[in-house]
Design a protein around this motif. Structure first.
Motif, mmCIF file in Angstrom:
data_model
loop_
_atom_site.group_PDB
_atom_site.id
_atom_site.type_symbol
_atom_site.label_atom_id
_atom_site.label_comp_id
_atom_site.label_asym_id
_atom_site.label_seq_id
_atom_site.Cartn_x
_atom_site.Cartn_y
_atom_site.Cartn_z
ATOM 1 N N GLU A 3 108.084 17.785 -4.121
ATOM 2 C CA GLU A 3 106.902 18.265 -4.843
ATOM 3 C C GLU A 3 107.004 19.772 -5.061
ATOM 4 N N ARG A 45 95.508 23.808 -3.670
ATOM 5 C CA ARG A 45 94.959 22.878 -4.644
ATOM 6 C C ARG A 45 96.066 22.465 -5.600
ATOM 7 N N ALA A 46 96.051 21.191 -5.980
ATOM 8 C CA ALA A 46 97.068 20.695 -6.908
ATOM 9 C C ALA A 46 96.624 20.985 -8.331
ATOM 10 N N LEU A 47 97.595 21.382 -9.167
ATOM 11 C CA LEU A 47 97.328 21.655 -10.582
ATOM 12 C C LEU A 47 98.259 20.782 -11.408
ATOM 13 N N THR A 48 97.816 20.434 -12.597
ATOM 14 C CA THR A 48 98.744 19.788 -13.520
ATOM 15 C C THR A 48 99.134 20.812 -14.570
ATOM 16 N N ARG A 53 103.943 18.395 -15.280
ATOM 17 C CA ARG A 53 104.377 18.429 -13.888
ATOM 18 C C ARG A 53 103.182 18.771 -12.993
ATOM 19 N N ALA A 54 103.282 18.304 -11.718
ATOM 20 C CA ALA A 54 102.237 18.660 -10.767
ATOM 21 C C ALA A 54 102.694 19.887 -9.989
ATOM 22 N N LYS A 56 101.616 22.301 -6.637
ATOM 23 C CA LYS A 56 100.695 22.570 -5.511
ATOM 24 C C LYS A 56 100.600 24.077 -5.373
#
Ligand SMILES: Nc1nc2c(ncn2[C@@H]2O[C@H](COP(=O)(O)OP(=O)(O)OP(=O)(O)O)[C@@H](O)[C@H]2O)c(=O)[nH]1
Ligand SMILES: [Mg+2]
Lengths: 169, 555
Positions: A3, A45-48, A53-54, A56
């Motif tokens: 990730e 926080r997770a972002l797109t 793509r993801a 973190k």
């Protein structure tokens, strides 16, 4: 871990709203109460990203300082990006943020930086003039934000996310 | 051209020959050294094994020493990176060695403990050939790894993570960052700047033991519950070292991929040894039971206290002239109240509330209550009503009943009307003057005593025994009634005779008879001052005495 994760640091004078911006971004909450940050507080926080793509985003909220001390130097190690935070109602805090940025240059040369001029909801009490902001915008991406109303916050974090995603940690 | 060459050769021939010879010698030497890199290891081996070894060592020592020192000064991190996988095992060996001594000590200490379980383990130790202490440790240690984080040392970013599946999700990225920040903070404030020096090694976080293993490029954070065995630390350190070894070899090292086979099996490790669990359950059950008993006891205690409090409140409420101010639960129960001085004494409270007297601490303050009972008591004292009068207070209204003389009545009514706190006075049942019933009885007694006859023998004055008993009772009652009717009553006993004879002789006889009756009356209790014996004057009548009432006018 496969990730994608990046560390960013928030820098700025005390009480400019760093912690408030993080809690708006991470938890979408705001409090009038001022609890000064001691040391550092890490959130994530997770972002797109725009390309799907993801990411973190691991956000290090550093205690407000007008000078980068040795402790803060060790905290910004390994950061892929910086968020400078100033308080629009205090002109001096803008200079403090820029000064802090200058002090990081040797340790973090060329990392992406965005500037957040916070407390937009109090815009009629702002000391930072539109002309100053204009000039600032020429040299680095500048956002006018309010942790209270949430205005500009998501955009600023989204931009730093895009920027750091391309940088090796 | 050749002329010039010839001239040159002529002039410089010897010189040229020497140069050519040196050139070829140089070429030969270069040729000879070309394969030195290939031959050097062999040469060194040769030198190292032969007699020349001490010389070689001596020659190299200062050079290697200062070069190494230089390298360490210039690039400390690189050296640390390089040495880490090497030094690690050595340290581990030392730790294992000291642990073995510890186990041996523990062994000796445990040798003496005897219990069925200890014997079972002793047999196991004997059977498997392991030290007894190790068997004990194996059976008694219960632990598990809840979280295992591999954290990039510099950025604090998570490289790899394993958490026990049944645990609630947590923000591992933030925790990894905070751990790194805390580590930095500890290192910064305690001092020391290199891997594994002055950093945070372990901490307790809630029910977890947090163990930190530091490497040059990555740290391992392990949240353990319970007491993990020493091998765990060893395995984790070993895993961290081989990860670093891999990292050093490979520029594109993927920590996550490399960590899974190394750390995955460790993270899943846990020990909840079955034999340890069975005996571990009954203390828990006991604990729960004890807690239940305690809770029940507490509930019962609370209920009982509540009952006592209710009783105390009711008992205080029931007594007019007691006013509760504050009640602090006890024992000892602290009762703060107001008490009217004319209310019942507080000594009655304990019995009324069924609480031991010593369990109550009373703080009393005087006040004047308007309740009926204390008011009635106060009025009775103030008015001192005569015998024929009843005084009572009901609903703050004073009631007078019976018979009183006009003066008392007037005074009483004046007092009552001025009495603060009374809602009214009801004197409807009070009649002025003597009580007619008493008066009637009084008159009946007067008539009855008038009928009294004491017969005497001729010429004698002796009285028959008990002749005056009835009379005495009548006179005593009459005196009592007279007092109630406010009359001053006394009696005259008049002696008579019917005999002939001289007047002087009759007089003596009459006086003796009157005196005898008086004496008998006084002997029967009639106050002597209220009876007077006198001689009847006149002609002979009968051999008897007569009772006369003498009343003074009412006072
Ligand atoms: N009106 C308004 N108040 C804000 C805003 N952002 C923060 N504040 C208030 O400003 C005060 C300081 O906010 P913090 O977020 O704690 O400031 P900080 O920069 O983290 O301060 P330090 O931790 O001491 O460095 C708090 O009382 C916040 O409620 C904003 O956008 N508008
Ligand atoms: Mg803060």
């Amino acid at each position: 871990m496969t990730e994608l994760a990046r560390k960013i640091c928030l820098l700025g004078d005390f009480a400019v709203g760093k912690t408030s911006l993080v809690s708006r971004f991470v938890r979408n909450t705001f409090s009038e109460k001022y609890l000064t940050t001691v040391g550092v507080k890490v959130d994530s926080r997770a972002l797109t990203l725009a390309d799907g793509r993801a990411l973190k985003l691991v956000v290090w909220d550093l205690a407000g300082k007008s000078e980068l001390d040795s402790m803060n130097r060790s905290y910004i190690r390994g950061a892929s990006g910086l968020m400078l935070v100033a308080d629009g109602t205090r002109e001096a805090s803008l200079r403090a943020a820029l000064y802090l940025w200058m002090q990081t240059q040797k340790q973090l040369p060329g990392v992406p930086v965005v500037m957040l001029v916070n407390k937009l909801d109090l815009v009629d009490r702002w000391e930072v003039s539109a002309a100053d902001l204009e000039r600032l915008q020429q040299s680095l991406p500048t956002f006018r934000t309010s942790a209270m109303s949430g205005e500009g916050v998501a955009e600023a974090f989204a931009l730093i996310g895009e920027r750091v995603a391309g940088v090796a940690p | 051209m050749s002329g010039y060459e010839d001239l040159r050769r002529l002039l410089l021939a010897p010189e040229q020959a020497r140069l050519d010879a040196q050139d070829s010698a140089l070429a030969a030497l270069e040729q000879a050294q070309a394969d030195l890199p290939e031959r050097l290891p062999g040469l060194l081996e040769q030198a190292g094994s032969g007699e020349a070894r001490p010389r070689l060592e001596q020659a190299l020592a200062p050079v290697v020493g200062s070069a190494l020192g230089d390298a360490v000064r210039r690039d400390r991190r690189a050296i640390a990176d390089a040495l880490f996988p090497v030094i690690g095992p050595a340290i581990r060996r030392a730790v294992a060695e000291s642990l073995r001594t510890f186990v041996a000590d523990l062994n000796r200490a445990l040798e003496w403990s005897v219990s069925p379980r200890a014997w079972r383990w002793r047999v196991e130790a004997w059977r498997t050939g392991t030290p007894f202490a190790q068997v004990v440790l194996k059976h008694t240690l219960s632990w598990r790894i809840d979280h295992l984080f591999l954290i990039e040392r510099e950025s604090g970013l998570l490289l790899y993570r394993r958490s026990a599946p049944e645990l609630a999700e947590l923000d591992a990225d933030a925790i990894a960052g905070m751990l790194t920040a805390i580590g930095d903070f500890v290192r910064d404030s305690v001092g020391g700047d290199e891997a594994g020096q002055g950093g945070l090694a372990s901490a307790t976080v809630g029910e977890h033991l947090l163990q930190l293993y530091e490497g040059p490029a990555a740290n391992l954070a392990c949240f353990v519950r319970g007491t993990p065995p020493a091998e765990l630390a060893e395995r984790l350190r070993m895993a961290l070292e081989s990860l670093h070894a891999g990292h050093a070899r490979d520029d594109d090292f993927d920590w996550g991929m490399a960590a899974e086979p190394l750390l995955g099996p460790v993270a899943g490790q846990r020990a909840e040894a079955a034999p340890a669990r069975a005996p571990a359950r009954w203390p828990f059950v006991l604990l729960v039971l004890a807690a239940l008993v305690l809770m029940a006891g507490m509930a019962y205690g609370a209920w009982q206290r509540q009952q006592t409090e209710q009783r105390l409140r009711a008992a205080i409420d029931a007594v007019p002239g007691w006013e509760l101010l504050a009640l602090t639960p006890g024992p000892p129960w602290r009762v703060r109240l107001l008490r009217d001085p004319d209310a019942d004494p507080l000594s009655a409270l304990a019995a009324a509330a069924a609480v031991p007297a010593e369990a109550i601490v009373i703080e009393e303050r005087p006040y004047r209550s308007l309740a009926d009972l204390p008011e009635e008591r106060r009025l009775l004292r103030a008015l001192a009503p005569p015998a024929g009068v009843q005084l009572s207070v009901r609903d703050r209204v004073a009631r007078l009943a019976g018979h009183a003389d006009a003066r008392w009545q007037a005074e009483a009514l004046a007092t009552l009307r001025a009495w603060p706190g009374l809602a009214g006075v009801d004197a409807g049942a009070l009649t002025v003057g003597p009580d007619p019933l008493l008066l009637a009885e009084y008159e009946a007694l007067r008539a009855a005593s008038g009928d009294f006859v004491a017969e005497f023998a001729r010429g004698r004055a002796e009285l028959a025994p008990a002749a005056v008993d009835a009379l005495a009772a009548q006179l005593l009652r009459a005196l009592e009634l007279a007092r109630m009717l406010d009359r001053d009553l006394s009696f005259r006993i008049v002696g008579w005779s019917d005999e002939g004879g001289s007047e002087a002789r009759n007089r003596i006889l009459r006086e003796a008879r009157a005196t005898a009756v008086r004496a008998a009356l006084v002997a029967a209790g009639v106050p002597a001052g209220r009876v007077l014996a006198i001689v009847g004057e006149g002609p002979p009548a009968r051999r008897a005495v007569a009772i006369e009432w003498v009343e003074e006018s009412p006072r």
